[in-house]
Motif scaffolding. Structure first.
Motif, PDB file in Angstrom:
ATOM      1  N   THR A 131     -29.960  -9.885 -22.549  1.00 20.59           N
ATOM      2  CA  THR A 131     -29.873  -9.538 -23.964  1.00 20.59           C
ATOM      3  C   THR A 131     -28.554  -8.821 -24.266  1.00 20.59           C
ATOM      4  O   THR A 131     -27.976  -8.191 -23.375  1.00 20.59           O
ATOM      5  N   PRO A 132     -28.067  -8.872 -25.499  1.00 18.40           N
ATOM      6  CA  PRO A 132     -26.799  -8.205 -25.837  1.00 18.40           C
ATOM      7  C   PRO A 132     -26.816  -6.698 -25.587  1.00 18.40           C
ATOM      8  O   PRO A 132     -25.805  -6.133 -25.172  1.00 18.40           O
ATOM      9  N   GLY A 133     -27.956  -6.036 -25.816  1.00 15.27           N
ATOM     10  CA  GLY A 133     -28.031  -4.585 -25.581  1.00 15.27           C
ATOM     11  C   GLY A 133     -27.870  -4.244 -24.104  1.00 15.27           C
ATOM     12  O   GLY A 133     -27.110  -3.339 -23.743  1.00 15.27           O
ATOM     13  N   ARG A 134     -28.573  -4.975 -23.257  1.00 19.48           N
ATOM     14  CA  ARG A 134     -28.453  -4.739 -21.817  1.00 19.48           C
ATOM     15  C   ARG A 134     -27.055  -5.104 -21.327  1.00 19.48           C
ATOM     16  O   ARG A 134     -26.478  -4.417 -20.478  1.00 19.48           O
ATOM     17  N   PHE A 135     -26.504  -6.193 -21.882  1.00 18.69           N
ATOM     18  CA  PHE A 135     -25.150  -6.604 -21.528  1.00 18.69           C
ATOM     19  C   PHE A 135     -24.152  -5.502 -21.867  1.00 18.69           C
ATOM     20  O   PHE A 135     -23.270  -5.178 -21.068  1.00 18.69           O
ATOM     21  N   ALA A 136     -24.285  -4.874 -23.061  1.00 17.01           N
ATOM     22  CA  ALA A 136     -23.380  -3.796 -23.462  1.00 17.01           C
ATOM     23  C   ALA A 136     -23.532  -2.591 -22.536  1.00 17.01           C
ATOM     24  O   ALA A 136     -22.539  -1.984 -22.121  1.00 17.01           O
ATOM     25  N   LEU A 137     -24.763  -2.249 -22.187  1.00 19.90           N
ATOM     26  CA  LEU A 137     -25.012  -1.111 -21.294  1.00 19.90           C
ATOM     27  C   LEU A 137     -24.430  -1.376 -19.903  1.00 19.90           C
ATOM     28  O   LEU A 137     -23.753  -0.518 -19.325  1.00 19.90           O
ATOM     29  N   VAL A 138     -24.641  -2.571 -19.377  1.00 23.09           N
ATOM     30  CA  VAL A 138     -24.115  -2.929 -18.058  1.00 23.09           C
ATOM     31  C   VAL A 138     -22.584  -2.938 -18.086  1.00 23.09           C
ATOM     32  O   VAL A 138     -21.936  -2.442 -17.163  1.00 23.09           O
ATOM     33  N   GLY A 141     -21.309   0.652 -18.166  1.00 22.94           N
ATOM     34  CA  GLY A 141     -21.504   1.248 -16.843  1.00 22.94           C
ATOM     35  C   GLY A 141     -20.494   0.733 -15.843  1.00 22.94           C
ATOM     36  O   GLY A 141     -19.943   1.497 -15.045  1.00 22.94           O
ATOM     37  N   LEU A 142     -20.216  -0.573 -15.896  1.00 26.76           N
ATOM     38  CA  LEU A 142     -19.235  -1.153 -14.978  1.00 26.76           C
ATOM     39  C   LEU A 142     -17.845  -0.593 -15.236  1.00 26.76           C
ATOM     40  O   LEU A 142     -17.114  -0.267 -14.303  1.00 26.76           O
ATOM     41  N   LEU A 143     -17.489  -0.449 -16.504  1.00 29.38           N
ATOM     42  CA  LEU A 143     -16.190   0.124 -16.839  1.00 29.38           C
ATOM     43  C   LEU A 143     -16.097   1.560 -16.331  1.00 29.38           C
ATOM     44  O   LEU A 143     -15.077   1.954 -15.756  1.00 29.38           O
TER      45      LEU A 143
END
Length: 171
Positions: A131-138, A141-143
């Motif tokens: 989902t876009p929300g999880r994608f943004a959170l991941v 976090g990766l950054l």
């Protein structure tokens, strides 16, 4: 001595950022009867040799971060993806070499390491489709993991480079 003409060596860049540290270090080195040019050339060589291990110091936390967010994938798959990201990062560095011809302040302001972000975002979308929300959170976090890993690895590499160079020229 830098690899490319006009590009400052590590010791020149470090001296422009921390002249007081380099002045103290120069006095210490010369008090041991070691020529300063010999020390700086040894330091620059050691720092060049530490580039590959520095990339691994950045990649290892990223591999574990990927494993943390996607436990269903094998660790080898995470490692391959992370090392591919690092390869693209090195490619961006090579393509961005004209930036290194700039003055140090402008070079740091260019935020060259962040050129990797679009590739990582596209890779995350394909590798961790969700989902876009999880994608943004991941992605955030990766950054964060990448930036923290970069800062920690840079400090470790600088410490090792100075330690190794000083022990090499002083015996």
């Amino acid at each position: 001595m830098a690899v490319l003409p006009g590009v400052p060596s590590f010791s020149e860049m470090f001296e422009s950022l921390h002249p007081e540290i380099m002045a103290e270090l120069r006095a210490e080195i010369e008090s041991e009867n070691v020529p300063w040019p010999q020390f700086t050339s040894t330091l620059d060589q050691r720092m060049s040799m530490l580039n590959a291990p520095m990339m691994l110091l950045i990649a290892i936390p990223m591999i574990f971060y990927f494993k943390l967010i996607r436990r269903d994938r094998p660790l080898v798959e995470h490692a391959v993806f992370t090392l591919n990201c690092c390869n693209v990062y090195v490619l961006f560095l090579i393509l961005g070499l004209p930036i290194y011809m700039m003055e140090l302040g402008l070079m740091l302001a260019s935020l060259l390491p962040l050129l990797l972000v679009p590739y990582l975002l596209a890779g995350l979308w394909a590798f961790y489709y969700s989902t876009p929300g999880r994608f943004a959170l991941v992605s955030f976090g990766l950054l964060a993991v990448g930036v923290i890993g970069y800062v920690v690895a840079a400090n470790i590499a600088i410490f090792i480079g100075f330690f190794w160079a000083s022990h090499s020229v002083m015996g």
